[in-house]
Design an enzyme around this catalytic site. Structure first.
Site, mmCIF file in Angstrom:
data_model
loop_
_atom_site.group_PDB
_atom_site.id
_atom_site.type_symbol
_atom_site.label_atom_id
_atom_site.label_comp_id
_atom_site.label_asym_id
_atom_site.label_seq_id
_atom_site.Cartn_x
_atom_site.Cartn_y
_atom_site.Cartn_z
ATOM 1 C CG LEU A 140 -1.981 -1.129 1.246
ATOM 2 C CD1 LEU A 140 -2.900 -0.974 2.445
ATOM 3 C CD2 LEU A 140 -2.799 -1.223 -0.040
ATOM 4 C CG ASP A 141 3.676 4.428 1.310
ATOM 5 O OD1 ASP A 141 3.249 5.142 0.385
ATOM 6 O OD2 ASP A 141 4.356 4.873 2.246
ATOM 7 C CB VAL A 142 4.648 0.375 -4.174
ATOM 8 C CG1 VAL A 142 5.815 0.193 -5.146
ATOM 9 C CG2 VAL A 142 4.283 -0.958 -3.520
ATOM 10 C CG ASN A 146 8.636 3.496 0.915
ATOM 11 O OD1 ASN A 146 9.406 4.094 1.653
ATOM 12 N ND2 ASN A 146 7.326 3.531 1.079
ATOM 13 C CB THR A 177 2.657 8.378 -0.961
ATOM 14 O OG1 THR A 177 3.212 7.847 0.249
ATOM 15 C CG2 THR A 177 3.326 9.710 -1.283
#
Length: 309
Positions: A140-142, A146, A177
């Site tokens: 959920l935050d690729v 990161n 994001t």
């Protein structure tokens, strides 16, 4: 454990760790890397393993759920595009997670890169999130910041936003994001694997366009505008078509396996790193035994009762 001070930026408590002191048993503090809303990230030196290690500590008085998510994502997960979990204890006064310290260049610092690199990064990030999906979680935050590139291969980091597939998001509190979160994430729809497909596609498009900090999702058109030389490259156009499909509306997006196969098929059979004719197997959890730990990986008695501080 340690003395408590005050962070100059947010005015909230932080740990004051003396030079040469142990962050946790067996791991000597080297330097604080970052301070987040709920955790501190430190570089330490593991004396039992005699290697650097990344240590995440809950800030004073806080028991962050993000550490529980890190353990759920990484404990026993052997995929090489994910950092190894070395130790964790979520029941102590100051919960912590220790992972390998990945040495590499951040993807957002390498952008823009060539099409061959972009295709390989896409395949390996899809394989990494597929390994998470196989244990019922989505990252959920690729996003570019990161992802570290180690020896030419991407490593996906930061699992503090990971959630179980199918879980509902609290209304008005989406994760992710801007620019890399799928539209349905921002609408707080239930968590799905398709959200990570979007994140991988958006990450590679932004990196190709040289806009890794973009706050709106980059498109294939943005890439061609920034890099008109790619317009006449058949391989580039084919990859951009797949990336465009990965960032389409959720009903038109390929599954993670279909996206992986579509990009893998673009490689010249003579130079791709996997044998011809293979297709991905089921993304089941592979049991190679417990993680190589400094201390036992311990979870709280009830995860569902934990609330973030």
């Amino acid at each position: 454990m340690h003395e408590v001070g005050t962070d100059e930026l947010d005015g909230s408590p932080i740990w004051l760790v003396a030079d040469g002191a142990d962050l946790v048993a067996g791991v000597t503090a080297i330097e604080r890397i970052a301070v987040g809303a709920r955790c501190e990230t430190w570089l330490g030196w593991s004396r039992p393993l005699w290697c650097p290690a990344l240590v995440k500590l809950g800030r004073p008085g806080r028991r962050p759920q993000s550490l529980t998510r890190e353990v759920a994502a990484l404990d026993g997960n052997p995929h090489p595009a994910l950092p190894r979990l070395l130790a964790a204890d979520l029941d102590v006064e100051t919960p912590y997670v220790i992972t390998e310290f990945v040495v590499g260049e951040a993807l957002d610092e390498l952008a823009p890169f060539d099409i061959g690199t972009a295709a390989l990064v896409t395949v390996e990030l899809l394989a990494a999130v597929r390994a998470l999906h196989g244990r019922g979680l989505a990252h959920l935050d690729v996003k570019p910041e990161n992802v570290l590139v180690r020896a030419g291969r991407p490593v996906l980091l930061d699992f503090g936003s990971a959630r179980p597939l199918g879980r509902r998001q609290p209304a008005g509190h989406p994760v992710g994001t801007p620019g890399f979160a799928a539209p349905e994430m921002e609408e707080c729809r239930p968590i799905s694997a398709a959200m990570d497909v979007f994140g991988v596609g958006a990450t590679v498009l932004a990196s190709l366009a040289g806009s890794p900090q973009a706050e709106t999702t980059c498109t294939a058109g943005d890439v061609l505008e920034a890099r008109p030389d790619l317009a006449d490259d058949p391989g580039a156009r084919a990859l951009l078509d797949v990336l465009a499909a990965m960032t389409a509306e959720v009903g038109e997006r390929p599954t993670v396996t279909a996206a992986l196969v579509a990009v893998a098929d673009l490689f010249d059979p003579a130079c791709r790193p996997w044998p011809v004719g293979l297709t991905p197997g089921p993304p089941n959890r592979v049991d190679h035994g417990p993680a190589a730990v400094l201390v036992a990986v311990k979870r709280p008695a009830s995860h569902d009762q934990q609330r973030e501080g």
